[in-house]
Design an enzyme around this catalytic site. Structure first.
Site, PDB file in Angstrom:
ATOM      1  N   SER A 126      43.463  37.758  34.432  1.00  0.00           N
ATOM      2  CA  SER A 126      44.137  37.188  35.059  1.00  0.00           C
ATOM      3  C   SER A 126      45.545  36.368  35.177  1.00  0.00           C
ATOM      4  CB  SER A 126      43.049  35.938  36.286  1.00  0.00           C
ATOM      5  OG  SER A 126      42.869  35.201  37.610  1.00  0.00           O
ATOM      6  N   TYR A 139      36.825  29.546  35.133  1.00  0.00           N
ATOM      7  CA  TYR A 139      38.425  30.946  35.218  1.00  0.00           C
ATOM      8  C   TYR A 139      39.534  30.621  34.569  1.00  0.00           C
ATOM      9  CZ  TYR A 139      39.516  34.751  37.860  1.00  0.00           C
ATOM     10  OH  TYR A 139      39.695  35.958  38.060  1.00  0.00           O
ATOM     11  N   ALA A 141      40.480  29.277  31.557  1.00  0.00           N
ATOM     12  CA  ALA A 141      39.424  29.515  30.852  1.00  0.00           C
ATOM     13  C   ALA A 141      39.267  30.631  29.983  1.00  0.00           C
ATOM     14  CB  ALA A 141      38.812  28.109  29.596  1.00  0.00           C
ATOM     15  N   LYS A 143      39.866  33.487  31.812  1.00  0.00           N
ATOM     16  CA  LYS A 143      40.956  34.720  31.794  1.00  0.00           C
ATOM     17  C   LYS A 143      42.216  34.359  30.557  1.00  0.00           C
ATOM     18  CE  LYS A 143      39.233  36.508  35.013  1.00  0.00           C
ATOM     19  NZ  LYS A 143      38.717  38.118  34.651  1.00  0.00           N
ATOM     20  N   ILE A 172      44.516  40.016  44.747  1.00  0.00           N
ATOM     21  CA  ILE A 172      44.215  41.107  44.714  1.00  0.00           C
ATOM     22  C   ILE A 172      42.899  40.867  45.952  1.00  0.00           C
ATOM     23  CG2 ILE A 172      43.442  42.903  44.434  1.00  0.00           C
ATOM     24  CD1 ILE A 172      45.658  42.457  42.839  1.00  0.00           C
TER      25      ILE A 172
HETATM   26  P1  NDP Z   1      33.943  41.375  42.599  1.00  0.00           P
HETATM   27  O1  NDP Z   1      33.730  40.266  43.123  1.00  0.00           O
HETATM   28  O2  NDP Z   1      34.892  42.659  43.888  1.00  0.00           O
HETATM   29  O3  NDP Z   1      33.602  42.991  41.970  1.00  0.00           O
HETATM   30  C1  NDP Z   1      32.791  42.132  40.691  1.00  0.00           C
HETATM   31  C2  NDP Z   1      32.487  43.432  39.982  1.00  0.00           C
HETATM   32  O4  NDP Z   1      31.620  43.120  38.686  1.00  0.00           O
HETATM   33  C3  NDP Z   1      31.142  43.477  41.078  1.00  0.00           C
HETATM   34  O5  NDP Z   1      30.241  44.512  40.855  1.00  0.00           O
HETATM   35  C4  NDP Z   1      29.476  42.305  39.960  1.00  0.00           C
HETATM   36  O6  NDP Z   1      28.380  43.268  40.397  1.00  0.00           O
HETATM   37  C5  NDP Z   1      30.075  42.911  38.857  1.00  0.00           C
HETATM   38  N1  NDP Z   1      28.719  42.057  38.011  1.00  0.00           N
HETATM   39  C6  NDP Z   1      29.594  40.477  37.950  1.00  0.00           C
HETATM   40  N2  NDP Z   1      28.512  39.930  37.025  1.00  0.00           N
HETATM   41  C7  NDP Z   1      28.418  40.926  36.051  1.00  0.00           C
HETATM   42  C8  NDP Z   1      27.934  41.215  35.074  1.00  0.00           C
HETATM   43  N3  NDP Z   1      26.877  39.848  34.288  1.00  0.00           N
HETATM   44  N4  NDP Z   1      27.163  42.397  34.004  1.00  0.00           N
HETATM   45  C9  NDP Z   1      27.767  43.840  35.012  1.00  0.00           C
HETATM   46  N5  NDP Z   1      28.768  43.454  35.906  1.00  0.00           N
HETATM   47  C10 NDP Z   1      28.602  41.921  36.992  1.00  0.00           C
HETATM   48  O7  NDP Z   1      35.609  41.245  41.821  1.00  0.00           O
HETATM   49  P2  NDP Z   1      37.186  42.186  42.185  1.00  0.00           P
HETATM   50  O8  NDP Z   1      37.128  42.971  41.953  1.00  0.00           O
HETATM   51  O9  NDP Z   1      38.057  41.514  42.993  1.00  0.00           O
HETATM   52  O10 NDP Z   1      36.988  41.590  40.080  1.00  0.00           O
HETATM   53  C11 NDP Z   1      37.345  42.377  39.360  1.00  0.00           C
HETATM   54  C12 NDP Z   1      37.636  41.614  38.178  1.00  0.00           C
HETATM   55  O11 NDP Z   1      39.342  41.775  38.525  1.00  0.00           O
HETATM   56  C13 NDP Z   1      37.795  40.592  37.518  1.00  0.00           C
HETATM   57  O12 NDP Z   1      37.180  40.207  36.387  1.00  0.00           O
HETATM   58  C14 NDP Z   1      38.467  39.095  38.165  1.00  0.00           C
HETATM   59  O13 NDP Z   1      37.925  37.857  37.843  1.00  0.00           O
HETATM   60  C15 NDP Z   1      39.857  39.803  38.090  1.00  0.00           C
HETATM   61  N6  NDP Z   1      40.716  39.240  38.975  1.00  0.00           N
HETATM   62  C16 NDP Z   1      40.605  39.678  40.047  1.00  0.00           C
HETATM   63  C17 NDP Z   1      41.672  39.000  41.283  1.00  0.00           C
HETATM   64  C18 NDP Z   1      41.484  39.027  43.053  1.00  0.00           C
HETATM   65  O14 NDP Z   1      41.659  38.429  43.482  1.00  0.00           O
HETATM   66  N7  NDP Z   1      40.488  39.933  43.367  1.00  0.00           N
HETATM   67  C19 NDP Z   1      43.049  38.439  41.035  1.00  0.00           C
HETATM   68  C20 NDP Z   1      42.877  38.843  39.569  1.00  0.00           C
HETATM   69  C21 NDP Z   1      41.367  39.276  38.688  1.00  0.00           C
HETATM   70  P3  NDP Z   1      27.592  42.165  42.001  1.00  0.00           P
HETATM   71  O15 NDP Z   1      28.192  43.094  42.690  1.00  0.00           O
HETATM   72  O16 NDP Z   1      26.512  42.440  41.400  1.00  0.00           O
HETATM   73  O17 NDP Z   1      28.271  41.046  41.743  1.00  0.00           O
END
Ligand code: NDP
Length: 233
Positions: A126, A139, A141, A143, A172
């Protein structure tokens, strides 16, 4: 050819699964299955904080598809709060999923890739891991650590023809950012040079590029996809 995506059931992970599904069979480590799986998707209920569940999941993939060519470490969470009020649990949970989970998946998948003498690991970090943010010490730390992990693994695995790169998205539109109030969202948009949030597909396109042969001379790199946010201050 198979791509394993963590957290591939919704948000950015789902867009990546959909985009990569034209060239790869998709395996998805998540807690809940996707609403609309792609063709032949292998969904494995797997909490990426558990090395046991990861090992079992990988065994199942290898049994069924024999190969893992791409790993996308995408699963991530936020648990925001000012540092002085942040609980041990909020710190640990974010670091466990966002950083340790990516390490555990990379460790197990790279064993397969080393034997294959090829592979691509793509970590979804991120822009906050580069810039820091008020209320997101845990978060940021996690990333920032993921970027350091990317560079270290890139050095360790280069000799085996495995590339490791990171993407640093800005803001996003997914369920993660739907938690923001309208006021906060408007303040953020004001600071983004292109004046809008990105779409999950904006990230998926760069993942597809990094997974392709066109990116075979790129490793240890961090690509910001943030509409200029990180250069706007
Ligand atoms: P979402 O919350 O929409 O989706 C995250 C997904 O990860 C969910 O399906 C969730 O499952 C799953 N998940 C969470 N914990 C676990 C676990 N322990 N084991 C397996 N799966 C897990 O997030 P985004 O799509 O927005 O984000 C995706 C990535 O992009 C993340 O790493 C985020 O930090 C990064 N990111 C996002 C940004 C944004 O603006 N959206 C910006 C920068 C980075 P469940 O449905 O069960 O919770």
């Amino acid at each position: 050819m198979l791509a394993l995506i963590t957290g591939g059931s919704r948000g950015i992970g789902r867009a990546i699964a959909e985009r990569l599904s034209s060239n790869y069979r998709i395996a998805n480590f998540d807690i809940e299955p996707p609403k609309e799986p792609v063709k032949d998707e292998i969904f494995l209920k797997c909490d990426i904080t558990s090395s046991l569940e990861i090992k079992e999941g990988i065994e199942k993939i290898i049994k069924e598809a024999e190969t893992i060519d791409v790993l996308v470490n995408n699963a991530g969470i936020t648990r925001d709060g000012l540092s002085i009020r942040m609980s041990d649990d909020d710190w640990d949970r974010v670091l466990d999923i966002n950083l340790k989970g990516a390490f555990l998946c990379s460790r197990e998948v790279s064993k397969i890739m080393i034997k294959q003498r090829r592979g691509k690991i793509i970590n979804i970090s991120s822009i906050i891991g580069i810039m820091g943010n008020i209320g997101q010490a845990n978060y940021a730390a996690s990333k920032g650590g993921l970027i350091a992990l990317t560079k270290s693994l890139a050095k360790e695995l280069a000799g085996r023809n495995i590339t490791v790169n990171a993407i640093a998205p800005g803001f996003i539109d997914t369920e993660m950012t739907q938690k923001l109030s309208d006021e906060m969202r408007n303040k953020i948009i004001e600071r983004i040079p292109l004046k809008r949030f990105g779409k999950p597909e904006d990230i998926a396109g760069i993942v597809a590029f990094l997974a392709s042969d066109d990116a075979s001379y790129i490793t240890g790199e961090v690509i910001a996809i943030d509409a200029g946010l990180s250069i706007s201050l």
